[in-house]
Design a protein around this motif. Sequence first.
Motif, mmCIF file in Angstrom:
data_model
loop_
_atom_site.group_PDB
_atom_site.id
_atom_site.type_symbol
_atom_site.label_atom_id
_atom_site.label_comp_id
_atom_site.label_asym_id
_atom_site.label_seq_id
_atom_site.Cartn_x
_atom_site.Cartn_y
_atom_site.Cartn_z
ATOM 1 N N ARG A 215 0.751 -1.272 0.055
ATOM 2 C CA ARG A 215 -0.015 0.150 -0.199
ATOM 3 C C ARG A 215 0.876 1.074 0.151
ATOM 4 O O ARG A 215 2.038 1.467 0.373
ATOM 5 N N GLN A 216 0.574 2.304 -0.477
ATOM 6 C CA GLN A 216 0.932 3.498 -0.617
ATOM 7 C C GLN A 216 1.314 4.016 0.810
ATOM 8 O O GLN A 216 0.579 3.926 1.895
ATOM 9 N N MET B 47 -3.820 10.647 6.052
ATOM 10 C CA MET B 47 -4.363 9.764 5.312
ATOM 11 C C MET B 47 -3.700 9.056 4.532
ATOM 12 O O MET B 47 -2.425 9.401 4.394
ATOM 13 N N SER B 48 -4.176 8.163 4.173
ATOM 14 C CA SER B 48 -3.458 7.197 3.188
ATOM 15 C C SER B 48 -4.366 6.558 1.772
ATOM 16 O O SER B 48 -5.661 6.977 2.045
ATOM 17 N N CYS B 49 -3.796 6.226 0.845
ATOM 18 C CA CYS B 49 -4.811 5.500 -0.137
ATOM 19 C C CYS B 49 -5.085 4.210 -0.161
ATOM 20 O O CYS B 49 -3.805 3.581 0.064
ATOM 21 N N ASP B 50 -5.977 3.652 -0.609
ATOM 22 C CA ASP B 50 -5.886 2.199 -0.676
ATOM 23 C C ASP B 50 -5.380 1.585 -1.572
ATOM 24 O O ASP B 50 -5.485 0.279 -1.774
ATOM 25 N N ASP B 51 -4.813 2.268 -2.657
ATOM 26 C CA ASP B 51 -4.452 1.397 -3.604
ATOM 27 C C ASP B 51 -3.066 0.779 -3.359
ATOM 28 O O ASP B 51 -2.333 1.317 -2.305
#
Length: 311
Positions: A46-47, A63-67
Amino acid sequence: SLRFGALPDAIEQIEGGHIISFLGSGDAAEVTVTIRPKRRGYYRIRQPVCQSSFPFKLFSFGMSCDDQERLIVLPTFSSLQMLLRHLNPYVRSDSAVFAGRRGAFPEYAGNRPFLPGDSRRRIDARAWARLAMPATKEYHENFDNCTALVLDTGVSEALSSLKPGQNEEFEAAVSLCASVAFTINDNCLIDMLLAGPSLYQFTNWPRKMRLDKIHEVLAGVEPTMDYTPELMAPMLADRLGQISEVVFIVTGWKKEYHRLLELTSRERCHSTVFVVGESGKIDLDRHETARTENIQILSPDEILTEQTMQL
């Protein structure tokens, strides 16, 4: 600050913190987060998570990205000093030119879409204009320099319980296979890779892309418990008529390998065999192995420490 969240067990973050003490309104900063893989393989990561403790540093939010990104960790490989028979002036009965003479009298086969790694000299401008997309000329290479790599992935029941990466003999065999492919790729066409029960053919692939694909395949190869050398014979038999050299990389030695060597010999293919293991624990019958022109026993330590420079 910037950090990774949960990483796979085989991936570690070797630099922590990455705190930017001050970032003004509208400013930007570039942060490098370094991770290190412990073993070859395919991983989903994950990023990174971006956090801030503004304004009072009492707590942090972010915050984070689910990609997820796919990370391919290749096996260890190095350049070897080795000579394969097909690089010498050796002619088979079904070949009209000397082996190893790359580009001698190629036969035009047609056109196909241009792929990364193709030579720009073979771009067909007329076909490009007709198809509205880049096209390249394809040739049948009628010289005898195709090579097959065979990696035996079978392991004994005692070794099957080991965790991934703990079987040194198997990891050394995978690394050696990657090194052999890297060494011979510029001098011959690696036409196929037989890794245990899986067969990968590269007949229509550009030369430069074949090596990348082979290394990607080897990145995810795992030991196979219920696999024996007899299962290789049918998959090899269909392609041996167009192969001049077969490189076998095996862990330990089994009598069933002689059938594979006899099969390649009947098709007038030269065989090179690398047996990975401790020489004192491998029993080779002198009379049977005398028919094999090139067989070597290599210890896992000398492979993994890159001491196997000349084969």
